[in-house]
Design an enzyme around this catalytic site. Structure first.
Site, short mmCIF file in Angstrom:
data_model
loop_
_atom_site.label_atom_id
_atom_site.label_comp_id
_atom_site.label_asym_id
_atom_site.label_seq_id
_atom_site.Cartn_x
_atom_site.Cartn_y
_atom_site.Cartn_z
CG HIS A 187 84.84 34.68 19.40
ND1 HIS A 187 83.91 35.47 18.79
CD2 HIS A 187 84.25 33.47 19.55
CE1 HIS A 187 82.80 34.79 18.58
NE2 HIS A 187 82.98 33.57 19.03
CD GLU A 188 87.08 39.07 21.76
OE1 GLU A 188 86.41 39.92 21.16
OE2 GLU A 188 86.56 38.15 22.42
CB VAL A 243 104.32 23.17 17.14
CG1 VAL A 243 103.61 23.39 15.82
CG2 VAL A 243 103.39 22.53 18.16
CD GLU A 244 103.61 15.71 16.72
OE1 GLU A 244 103.28 15.31 15.59
OE2 GLU A 244 102.83 15.76 17.69
CB SER A 245 101.64 18.58 12.80
OG SER A 245 101.97 17.27 12.42
CG ASP A 272 81.24 30.83 19.95
OD1 ASP A 272 80.19 31.20 19.41
OD2 ASP A 272 81.55 31.14 21.11
CB CYS A 293 79.16 31.04 24.01
SG CYS A 293 78.67 32.55 24.90
#
Length: 154
Positions: A93-94, A74-76, A59, A52
């Site tokens: 969060h957003e 994407v390479e994991s 969070d 936060c």
């Protein structure tokens, strides 16, 4: 077995430490194995963590990323390290959810991408954040993200 197409990757197959921040994280990509097909790639991170920005309290979220590649995937390992770099990052969060989605869109230029971030309650209220690039391509199979509405997720 060594495939020289992947020699430019900096993290896969090498010792890598967790980046200090999302901005410092290196996201890597490789050529998609099949162009022009509507196949969905899904990554699920059930233990996503950030902070936060006001209280510094942790969070937690269950993050699901679905995308239909165009030229790149994407390479994991780099994605795992990128997502882990949020552990000490302070943002709402957003902001975290959109930061992840926008970084992937910038890197991959996918045909389509969606993200669902299912945040666990703080202050008694779960916050779920969803975003996608637009309508999915016609004929694409899009499974449900599989995360139920909050009722003590787990």
């Amino acid at each position: 077995m060594t495939d020289t197409r992947y020699d430019a990757l900096q993290q896969l197959g090498r010792e890598s430490r967790m980046p200090d921040s999302p901005e410092a994280a290196v996201l890597e990509r490789v050529a998609a194995p099949s162009r022009g097909k509507n196949y969905v790639v899904r990554f699920t991170c059930p233990e996503f963590t950030s902070l936060c920005p006001i209280t510094g309290q942790p969070d937690f979220a269950h993050v699901v990323i679905d995308y239909i590649p165009d030229s790149w995937i994407v390479e994991s390992k780099s994605l795992k390290l990128y997502l882990g770099s949020f552990r000490n990052h302070g943002a709402f969060h957003e902001a975290c959810t959109l930061m992840i989605a926008e970084r992937l869109v910038d890197l991959l230029a996918p045909r389509w991408l969606r993200i669902g971030a299912y945040w666990y309650p703080r202050g008694g209220i779960p916050i779920d954040v969803f975003w996608q690039t637009g309508a999915p391509p016609e004929g694409a199979y899009l499974p449900d993200q599989g995360v139920p509405p909050y009722r003590g997720r787990g």
